[in-house]
Structures are given as C-alpha cells and as structure tokens.
Design a protein around this motif. Sequence first.
Motif, mmCIF file in Angstrom:
data_model
loop_
_atom_site.group_PDB
_atom_site.id
_atom_site.type_symbol
_atom_site.label_atom_id
_atom_site.label_comp_id
_atom_site.label_asym_id
_atom_site.label_seq_id
_atom_site.Cartn_x
_atom_site.Cartn_y
_atom_site.Cartn_z
ATOM 1 N N PHE A 275 -14.776 1.604 24.136
ATOM 2 C CA PHE A 275 -15.887 1.249 23.004
ATOM 3 C C PHE A 275 -15.570 1.826 21.703
ATOM 4 N N PRO A 276 -15.302 3.396 21.621
ATOM 5 C CA PRO A 276 -15.260 3.752 20.164
ATOM 6 C C PRO A 276 -14.045 3.143 19.350
ATOM 7 N N LEU A 277 -12.770 2.432 20.092
ATOM 8 C CA LEU A 277 -12.037 1.585 19.153
ATOM 9 C C LEU A 277 -12.634 0.631 18.459
ATOM 10 N N ILE A 278 -13.905 0.219 18.882
ATOM 11 C CA ILE A 278 -14.475 -1.000 17.953
ATOM 12 C C ILE A 278 -15.065 -0.067 16.613
ATOM 13 N N LEU A 279 -15.649 0.928 16.718
ATOM 14 C CA LEU A 279 -16.220 1.581 15.721
ATOM 15 C C LEU A 279 -15.017 1.867 14.706
ATOM 16 N N VAL A 280 -13.811 2.284 15.207
ATOM 17 C CA VAL A 280 -12.661 2.779 14.600
ATOM 18 C C VAL A 280 -12.244 1.267 13.621
ATOM 19 N N GLY A 281 -12.180 0.407 14.368
ATOM 20 C CA GLY A 281 -11.327 -0.759 13.616
ATOM 21 C C GLY A 281 -12.555 -1.511 12.662
ATOM 22 N N LEU A 282 -13.798 -1.316 12.832
ATOM 23 C CA LEU A 282 -14.903 -1.906 11.988
ATOM 24 C C LEU A 282 -14.792 -0.786 10.761
ATOM 25 N N ALA A 283 -14.750 0.402 11.102
ATOM 26 C CA ALA A 283 -14.792 1.320 9.798
ATOM 27 C C ALA A 283 -13.556 1.002 8.912
ATOM 28 N N HIS A 284 -12.454 0.628 9.740
ATOM 29 C CA HIS A 284 -10.999 0.451 8.838
ATOM 30 C C HIS A 284 -11.259 -0.889 8.092
ATOM 31 N N VAL A 285 -11.745 -1.869 8.805
ATOM 32 C CA VAL A 285 -12.114 -3.151 7.929
ATOM 33 C C VAL A 285 -12.857 -3.084 6.858
ATOM 34 N N LEU A 286 -14.100 -2.303 6.748
ATOM 35 C CA LEU A 286 -15.048 -2.040 6.024
ATOM 36 C C LEU A 286 -14.356 -1.314 4.605
ATOM 37 N N LEU A 287 -13.645 -0.309 4.998
ATOM 38 C CA LEU A 287 -12.822 0.388 3.737
ATOM 39 C C LEU A 287 -11.846 -0.328 3.118
ATOM 40 N N VAL A 288 -11.312 -1.227 3.991
ATOM 41 C CA VAL A 288 -10.155 -2.076 3.295
ATOM 42 C C VAL A 288 -10.913 -2.968 2.124
ATOM 43 N N LYS A 289 -12.090 -3.571 2.804
ATOM 44 C CA LYS A 289 -12.799 -4.400 1.654
ATOM 45 C C LYS A 289 -13.217 -3.644 0.708
ATOM 46 N N ALA A 290 -13.756 -2.371 0.908
ATOM 47 C CA ALA A 290 -14.038 -1.620 -0.275
ATOM 48 C C ALA A 290 -13.100 -1.483 -1.348
ATOM 49 N N VAL A 291 -11.750 -1.280 -0.989
ATOM 50 C CA VAL A 291 -10.731 -1.055 -1.955
ATOM 51 C C VAL A 291 -10.001 -2.223 -2.130
ATOM 52 N N TYR A 292 -10.653 -3.387 -1.770
ATOM 53 C CA TYR A 292 -10.001 -4.714 -1.582
ATOM 54 C C TYR A 292 -9.271 -4.922 -3.135
ATOM 55 N N PRO A 293 -10.165 -4.932 -4.391
ATOM 56 C CA PRO A 293 -9.493 -5.034 -5.531
ATOM 57 C C PRO A 293 -8.140 -4.284 -5.644
ATOM 58 N N VAL A 294 -8.137 -2.992 -5.386
ATOM 59 C CA VAL A 294 -7.022 -2.086 -5.769
ATOM 60 C C VAL A 294 -5.817 -2.948 -4.889
ATOM 61 N N LEU A 295 -6.011 -3.067 -3.750
ATOM 62 C CA LEU A 295 -5.073 -3.768 -2.639
ATOM 63 C C LEU A 295 -4.373 -4.853 -3.405
ATOM 64 N N GLN A 296 -5.196 -5.948 -3.819
ATOM 65 C CA GLN A 296 -4.774 -7.110 -4.443
ATOM 66 C C GLN A 296 -4.040 -6.884 -5.617
ATOM 67 N N GLY A 297 -4.150 -5.955 -6.319
ATOM 68 C CA GLY A 297 -3.291 -5.448 -7.413
ATOM 69 C C GLY A 297 -2.010 -4.953 -6.926
ATOM 70 N N PHE A 298 -2.085 -4.054 -5.896
ATOM 71 C CA PHE A 298 -0.742 -3.705 -5.386
ATOM 72 C C PHE A 298 0.061 -4.671 -4.711
ATOM 73 N N VAL A 299 -0.648 -5.718 -4.155
ATOM 74 C CA VAL A 299 0.583 -6.656 -3.627
ATOM 75 C C VAL A 299 1.121 -7.816 -4.694
ATOM 76 N N ARG A 300 0.564 -7.615 -5.875
ATOM 77 C CA ARG A 300 1.308 -8.402 -6.853
ATOM 78 C C ARG A 300 2.560 -7.564 -7.333
ATOM 79 N N VAL A 301 2.917 -6.492 -6.873
ATOM 80 C CA VAL A 301 4.041 -5.828 -7.451
ATOM 81 C C VAL A 301 5.182 -6.322 -6.843
ATOM 82 N N GLY A 302 6.286 -6.452 -7.259
ATOM 83 C CA GLY A 302 7.483 -7.213 -6.953
ATOM 84 C C GLY A 302 7.975 -6.637 -5.959
#
Length: 449
Positions: A275-302
């Motif tokens: 079960f703890p893996l569920i909490l780890v996965g949820l934490a990770h996806v929440l953090l990804v969404k928290a920095v999503y605008p930064v990641l969007q800018g990063f993926v535009r780099v050639g």
Amino acid sequence: MSSTPTAKLRTQPSAGPTAIPDSRDLVVDLIRVACMFAVVAVHLLMMGISVDGSGIGVGNPLTSLSWFAQGTWFGQVMPLFFVVGGFASLTSWRSLQRRGGDAGDYLRNRVLRLVRPTVALYAFLAVALWSATAAGVPGDLLTVIAAGAGVQLWFLAAYLICQAMVPTMAKLHSVAPYRTIAALAAGGVVVDVVRLGLEHNPWGFDSNPIGLLNMVFVWGLLQQLGFFYADGFFDRFARWKLILGAVACYVALIPLTHAGPYPVDMLTNQNPPMFPLILVGLAHVLLVKAVYPVLQGFVRVGWVQKTMFVVGSRAMTIYLWHLPLIIAMFGIALLLRLPFPEPASAEWWLSRPLFYVAAWALVLLVSTPLVRLELAGTALTPGAARPAMWRILTGTVVAIIPPFVVMRTALDTVNATWGLVLLVVAVALVTGNVPDRAWKSPRPVAMGS
C-alpha cells in the motif's frame, strides 16, 4: 497509433519536422523518459563489483547508505511510471474505441508491443546462459549473473496484468470513478493486512504469495490515477493544494513505515507491491502537477524533445536490455583487468558518472536495431481475420507466465529457455496473420486449375 482525424498538428521548429498532436501531453513523455534515466542509474548504482584475492564479489552498495531507504520515497519511480502508463492507456483505449475497436483489439496490440521485444531478450539470455554453462563458468557466479539480468522482468508481468484490466477499469472509471478507486484501495489494504498478519503464523506457511493479489490492487490503483490524470482531475487544484497533498502523503508514510508494519525502503515494498507505493505514486503525481508549468517550458526546448523522442521511442527495448548490457559492460571491464574501486568508496562514486555514460552509449547502440521489434506495426495483414478472443486472452496469460516466474524465483538457464518458448507461443496466438478458419477447412481446389 494514428491520431484522430480532428486532431490539429503543430510543429516545433527547434525539434525538427516532427508533427506533434495538440492533444499529446509532452510532460507525460518527459516523465516516462526521466523515469527511464532514473531506473538505469539506480540499477547501475546497485551493482558493486569487488575483485580481491578470494575472487569476484557482487554486492549492493546503496544498502550501506543510511539515507537510502528514506530516499526511495522520492527515488522509487515505478509508481509514477504506472500512473503515466494509465494516462497513456486510457488515451489509447478511447482513441481505439472511436475508430471502432474493442477490448480484443486493444489487448492484442498491447501484447504484441510488449512481448515481441521481450522474445529477443529471452532468446539472447537463453543462448548466453547455455553458452556460459558449456564454457564452464562457475555455477554460483552464473546464478548471480542470471538473476541480475532478469531483475527488471517483473515489470512486464505487472504491466501486462494492468493492461489486461484497461477496458474493464476504463468502463468502471466512466461509471463510478471514486468508488472504483476506493474499492482498489480497500482491496490493497485487506491484502496487506492478511499477508502481514500471517507473516509469523504458527503453521509455517509462506504468506508472501498472498501479496501477489496487490499486483491487481496496488498497480491497478496507480494505473487508475493515470485515468484521473487524463481526465484533468489534478488540474482543478491550486499549486499550494497540490503541494499540501503531496506533503500529506509523505506524512502518512511516517507512521506506516517507522512505527507500522511496512518497510521504510520502497524498493522492498515493490515485489509484491504494498500500500505505501500508492502514497508514493500519488505524492509524485501531485508534485508533477505542482511544477507543471515549469515542465511545459522545459519540454519545448529542442534538445529535450530530441532526447525524449530517441529514448521514448525505444523505452521498452531500453528497459528490457539495460541490465544485461550493464552486466556485460562490467564483464568486459573485468576481462580488460580495469581497476575496480571498493564499492561505496569515494573513488567508486567518482567513477560512476563515466560508467553511466558508457552504459547509455551501449544501450542506445544495441537498441538501435532491436527497436524495430518494438515499433513494428500491429495491423492485420490484408484478408487476415483477427484472432478469436479466447486466443488473445490465452496469449496474454501465456505471456505473463515467464516474467511472473522470474519475478518469483529469479532468472536461470531453464526458465529462460521455456520462457522463450511460451513467449513465442503468445505472439503466435495473437498475431492473426492466418485467418482463423484457414487451418480448419482448406478451400477446395477447382478441377483443372
């Protein structure tokens, strides 16, 4: 798969002429590639080779680090991998449905995509292990090498199980998304309670296999979180709420691991999943969404997009082959009598970046011809009938068996051999290049033809 007819295309000038659908989430692609870089790094660091007068020793230097177990709360990326896999699965399933496909089409495509590259790996491993046996390689050393070369195969079994669930779980998600998540979470908790409760039973039987049910509940729930991701569920929350939610997941892990029955090390929680893996996965996806605008800018780099394309287009091939190739790299270094620093020493750590670069160079070189198996089309040949559903389901089960056995018992010469046979059978069952009835009733030949 081709994009839907209504999908608009945009071209990134810095990334070359490749057209990318507007509906595609490049951040998801970035996460998949980042997970791949992390997996290769962790597996490389877990392999400490020492050479002394008593012979060759193999150990895991990471376990000697006091912070490693706690670090896996952030570095264990497989839960996040299942989340982004769920995003991709639901997107593909809905696209297939719009084109008139059904569950049989979806499962057949997934088995071919995942199993064909695995056949090549099993063929290589079977030949290599039999050749090493014939050459007189010591049995104990060969056992360690074989087991190390097959560590990553658990993922194929787990992912195929989750892929087989996609059509049903997608329907449940559309009808009762929250109740579905709650049911999966409850199932995961019940399995853990029973398994851990019987861990020191007076009858002496192994309760560990009970935890295998969580390959459905834990990995399935993480895949289901990917469905929520695809529906934009996490986009509803402000950044501070996403960060607060991630912190809450980590806070919940503290009593579960430090005072409760679960290991602190999330790699230990992986097989069978807990079960703890569920909490780890949820934490990770929440953090990804928290920095999503930064990641969007990063993926535009050639250069980032080019790296994502090179690694992402051969992700399964890289994942399957990276460990055998890392082992081969160390074997070559041993044959060349290169110096091997004491594992976990300062010199050892300083030498790891060079080995990491060498490992990726070797992986990319070997994957270049092999990626054709991963990218080969799954369309039926003209005039061929799609295999019956029973054949597709049988092929799926047959494909799961070899990596599942490796996950439970470790790879060796024997199960590499019969595993290869079963994987070939699985591909043959779902390929469908010959119409189903062609072998039952040959067409009569007209007289005089």
